[in-house]
Scaffold this motif. Structure first.
Motif, PDB file in Angstrom:
ATOM      1  N   GLU A   1       0.915  -1.140  -0.020  1.00  0.00           N
ATOM      2  CA  GLU A   1       0.084   0.077   0.195  1.00  0.00           C
ATOM      3  C   GLU A   1       0.712   1.103   0.059  1.00  0.00           C
ATOM      4  OE1 GLU A   1      -2.395  -2.855   3.135  1.00  0.00           O
ATOM      5  OE2 GLU A   1      -0.475  -2.024   2.807  1.00  0.00           O
ATOM      6  N   SER A   2       0.318   2.173  -0.542  1.00  0.00           N
ATOM      7  CA  SER A   2       1.042   3.674  -0.358  1.00  0.00           C
ATOM      8  C   SER A   2      -0.259   4.744  -0.589  1.00  0.00           C
ATOM      9  CB  SER A   2       1.868   3.766  -1.634  1.00  0.00           C
ATOM     10  OG  SER A   2       1.371   3.831  -2.714  1.00  0.00           O
ATOM     11  N   GLY A   3       0.229   5.899  -0.092  1.00  0.00           N
ATOM     12  CA  GLY A   3      -0.735   7.295  -0.351  1.00  0.00           C
ATOM     13  C   GLY A   3      -1.105   7.570   1.180  1.00  0.00           C
ATOM     14  N   GLY A   4      -0.823   6.922   2.328  1.00  0.00           N
ATOM     15  CA  GLY A   4      -1.493   7.433   3.512  1.00  0.00           C
ATOM     16  C   GLY A   4      -0.576   8.789   3.791  1.00  0.00           C
ATOM     17  N   GLY A   5      -1.120   9.252   4.842  1.00  0.00           N
ATOM     18  CA  GLY A   5      -0.405  10.565   5.683  1.00  0.00           C
ATOM     19  C   GLY A   5      -1.446  11.467   6.310  1.00  0.00           C
ATOM     20  N   LEU A   6      -1.020  12.340   6.662  1.00  0.00           N
ATOM     21  CA  LEU A   6      -1.800  13.353   7.468  1.00  0.00           C
ATOM     22  C   LEU A   6      -2.598  14.429   6.607  1.00  0.00           C
ATOM     23  CD1 LEU A   6      -2.484  14.836  10.177  1.00  0.00           C
ATOM     24  CD2 LEU A   6      -0.356  15.999  10.214  1.00  0.00           C
ATOM     25  N   VAL A   7      -3.912  14.689   6.979  1.00  0.00           N
ATOM     26  CA  VAL A   7      -4.591  15.487   6.057  1.00  0.00           C
ATOM     27  C   VAL A   7      -5.607  16.136   6.729  1.00  0.00           C
ATOM     28  CG1 VAL A   7      -6.412  13.753   5.400  1.00  0.00           C
ATOM     29  CG2 VAL A   7      -5.987  15.803   3.808  1.00  0.00           C
ATOM     30  N   GLN A   8      -5.835  17.476   6.289  1.00  0.00           N
ATOM     31  CA  GLN A   8      -7.066  18.290   7.307  1.00  0.00           C
ATOM     32  C   GLN A   8      -8.420  17.773   7.402  1.00  0.00           C
ATOM     33  OE1 GLN A   8      -6.162  22.348   6.464  1.00  0.00           O
ATOM     34  NE2 GLN A   8      -4.461  22.627   7.934  1.00  0.00           N
ATOM     35  N   PRO A   9      -9.188  18.164   8.102  1.00  0.00           N
ATOM     36  CA  PRO A   9     -10.865  17.656   7.922  1.00  0.00           C
ATOM     37  C   PRO A   9     -11.337  18.170   6.615  1.00  0.00           C
ATOM     38  CG  PRO A   9     -10.251  18.238  10.146  1.00  0.00           C
ATOM     39  CD  PRO A   9      -9.192  18.234   9.346  1.00  0.00           C
ATOM     40  N   GLY A  10     -12.021  17.688   5.740  1.00  0.00           N
ATOM     41  CA  GLY A  10     -12.523  18.100   4.372  1.00  0.00           C
ATOM     42  C   GLY A  10     -11.488  17.729   3.344  1.00  0.00           C
ATOM     43  N   GLY A  11     -10.265  17.478   3.463  1.00  0.00           N
ATOM     44  CA  GLY A  11      -9.159  17.147   2.384  1.00  0.00           C
ATOM     45  C   GLY A  11      -9.471  15.789   1.994  1.00  0.00           C
ATOM     46  N   SER A  12      -8.364  15.471   0.912  1.00  0.00           N
ATOM     47  CA  SER A  12      -8.707  14.235   0.166  1.00  0.00           C
ATOM     48  C   SER A  12      -7.380  13.450   0.280  1.00  0.00           C
ATOM     49  CB  SER A  12      -8.953  14.649  -1.076  1.00  0.00           C
ATOM     50  OG  SER A  12      -9.938  15.127  -1.551  1.00  0.00           O
ATOM     51  N   LEU A  13      -7.220  12.279   0.203  1.00  0.00           N
ATOM     52  CA  LEU A  13      -6.169  11.281  -0.125  1.00  0.00           C
ATOM     53  C   LEU A  13      -6.556  10.239  -1.124  1.00  0.00           C
ATOM     54  CD1 LEU A  13      -4.748  10.705   3.567  1.00  0.00           C
ATOM     55  CD2 LEU A  13      -3.585  11.875   1.719  1.00  0.00           C
TER      56      LEU A  13
ATOM     57  N   LYS B   1      -2.573  -3.850 -14.267  1.00  0.00           N
ATOM     58  CA  LYS B   1      -1.456  -3.505 -13.160  1.00  0.00           C
ATOM     59  C   LYS B   1      -1.752  -4.015 -11.917  1.00  0.00           C
ATOM     60  CE  LYS B   1      -0.577   1.096 -14.951  1.00  0.00           C
ATOM     61  NZ  LYS B   1      -0.357   2.696 -14.769  1.00  0.00           N
ATOM     62  N   ASN B   2      -2.760  -4.982 -11.790  1.00  0.00           N
ATOM     63  CA  ASN B   2      -3.084  -5.780 -10.446  1.00  0.00           C
ATOM     64  C   ASN B   2      -3.048  -4.691  -9.267  1.00  0.00           C
ATOM     65  OD1 ASN B   2      -3.291  -8.157 -11.769  1.00  0.00           O
ATOM     66  ND2 ASN B   2      -1.193  -8.778 -11.373  1.00  0.00           N
ATOM     67  N   THR B   3      -3.699  -3.624  -9.581  1.00  0.00           N
ATOM     68  CA  THR B   3      -3.580  -2.448  -8.353  1.00  0.00           C
ATOM     69  C   THR B   3      -4.942  -2.002  -8.156  1.00  0.00           C
ATOM     70  OG1 THR B   3      -1.467  -1.713  -9.206  1.00  0.00           O
ATOM     71  CG2 THR B   3      -2.772  -0.165  -7.910  1.00  0.00           C
ATOM     72  N   VAL B   4      -5.242  -1.701  -6.902  1.00  0.00           N
ATOM     73  CA  VAL B   4      -6.591  -1.056  -6.456  1.00  0.00           C
ATOM     74  C   VAL B   4      -6.410   0.230  -5.744  1.00  0.00           C
ATOM     75  CG1 VAL B   4      -6.343  -2.181  -4.245  1.00  0.00           C
ATOM     76  CG2 VAL B   4      -8.690  -1.672  -5.319  1.00  0.00           C
ATOM     77  N   TYR B   5      -7.298   1.052  -6.103  1.00  0.00           N
ATOM     78  CA  TYR B   5      -7.143   2.317  -5.428  1.00  0.00           C
ATOM     79  C   TYR B   5      -8.268   2.718  -4.596  1.00  0.00           C
ATOM     80  CZ  TYR B   5      -3.964   2.652  -9.725  1.00  0.00           C
ATOM     81  OH  TYR B   5      -3.100   2.613 -10.501  1.00  0.00           O
ATOM     82  N   LEU B   6      -8.159   3.624  -3.793  1.00  0.00           N
ATOM     83  CA  LEU B   6      -9.105   4.310  -2.930  1.00  0.00           C
ATOM     84  C   LEU B   6      -8.997   5.651  -2.733  1.00  0.00           C
ATOM     85  CD1 LEU B   6     -11.493   3.384  -1.083  1.00  0.00           C
ATOM     86  CD2 LEU B   6     -10.108   3.592   0.982  1.00  0.00           C
ATOM     87  N   GLN B   7      -9.945   6.477  -3.547  1.00  0.00           N
ATOM     88  CA  GLN B   7      -9.982   7.810  -3.513  1.00  0.00           C
ATOM     89  C   GLN B   7     -10.951   8.316  -2.184  1.00  0.00           C
ATOM     90  OE1 GLN B   7      -8.460  10.206  -5.369  1.00  0.00           O
ATOM     91  NE2 GLN B   7      -8.991  11.589  -4.037  1.00  0.00           N
ATOM     92  N   MET B   8     -10.357   9.074  -1.536  1.00  0.00           N
ATOM     93  CA  MET B   8     -11.119   9.424  -0.399  1.00  0.00           C
ATOM     94  C   MET B   8     -11.036  10.730  -0.236  1.00  0.00           C
ATOM     95  SD  MET B   8      -9.208   7.046   2.702  1.00  0.00           S
ATOM     96  CE  MET B   8      -7.896   7.827   2.461  1.00  0.00           C
ATOM     97  N   ASN B   9     -12.456  11.221  -0.512  1.00  0.00           N
ATOM     98  CA  ASN B   9     -12.616  12.711  -0.404  1.00  0.00           C
ATOM     99  C   ASN B   9     -13.471  13.129   1.053  1.00  0.00           C
ATOM    100  OD1 ASN B   9     -11.531  13.072  -2.954  1.00  0.00           O
ATOM    101  ND2 ASN B   9     -13.500  12.636  -3.714  1.00  0.00           N
TER     102      ASN B   9
END
Length: 120
Positions: A6-18, A75-83
């Motif tokens: 997995e990749s793409g995690g982190g710190l984000v402000q409320p209302g943000g996206s990852l 690409k044998n890849t799954v994504y999760l767009q979080m808004n």
């Protein structure tokens, strides 16, 4: 063996996206379902979103309308767009996949997890 990274995690402000990504590698014949789960401290691991090989999706009620799961079969890849992220979305997010290494041998594999923290 099949590995999920997995990749793409982190710190984000409320209302943000990852956007989370999870790439499967190793001895793969087919991948059926790919899922995202999450686990917050003191809570059980819960299903966030799932997608079949045909693209059928399902979501937890708490993320419907805010999260989108997708996959790239080539690409044998799954994504999760979080808004519209909320503090309640804070958790370790795990990728999970079920499939076959060969016609006869199945696999059921978890990633190592990626931390998502929603905080101001």
């Amino acid at each position: 063996q099949v590995q999920l990274v997995e990749s793409g995690g982190g710190l984000v402000q409320p209302g943000g996206s990852l956007r989370l990504s999870c790439a499967a590698s190793g001895s793969i014949f087919t991948i059926d379902t790919m899922d995202w789960y999450r686990q917050a401290p003191g809570n059980q691991r819960e299903l966030v979103a799932a997608i079949s090989s045909d693209g059928d999706t399902k979501y937890a009620d708490s993320v419907k309308g805010r999260f989108t799961i997708s996959r790239d079969n080539a690409k044998n890849t799954v994504y999760l767009q979080m808004n519209s992220l909320k503090p309640d979305d804070t958790a370790v997010y795990y990728c999970h996949a079920i499939g076959r290494r060969t016609i006869l041998a199945k696999f059921n594999t978890w990633g190592q997890g990626t931390q998502v923290t929603v905080s101001s």
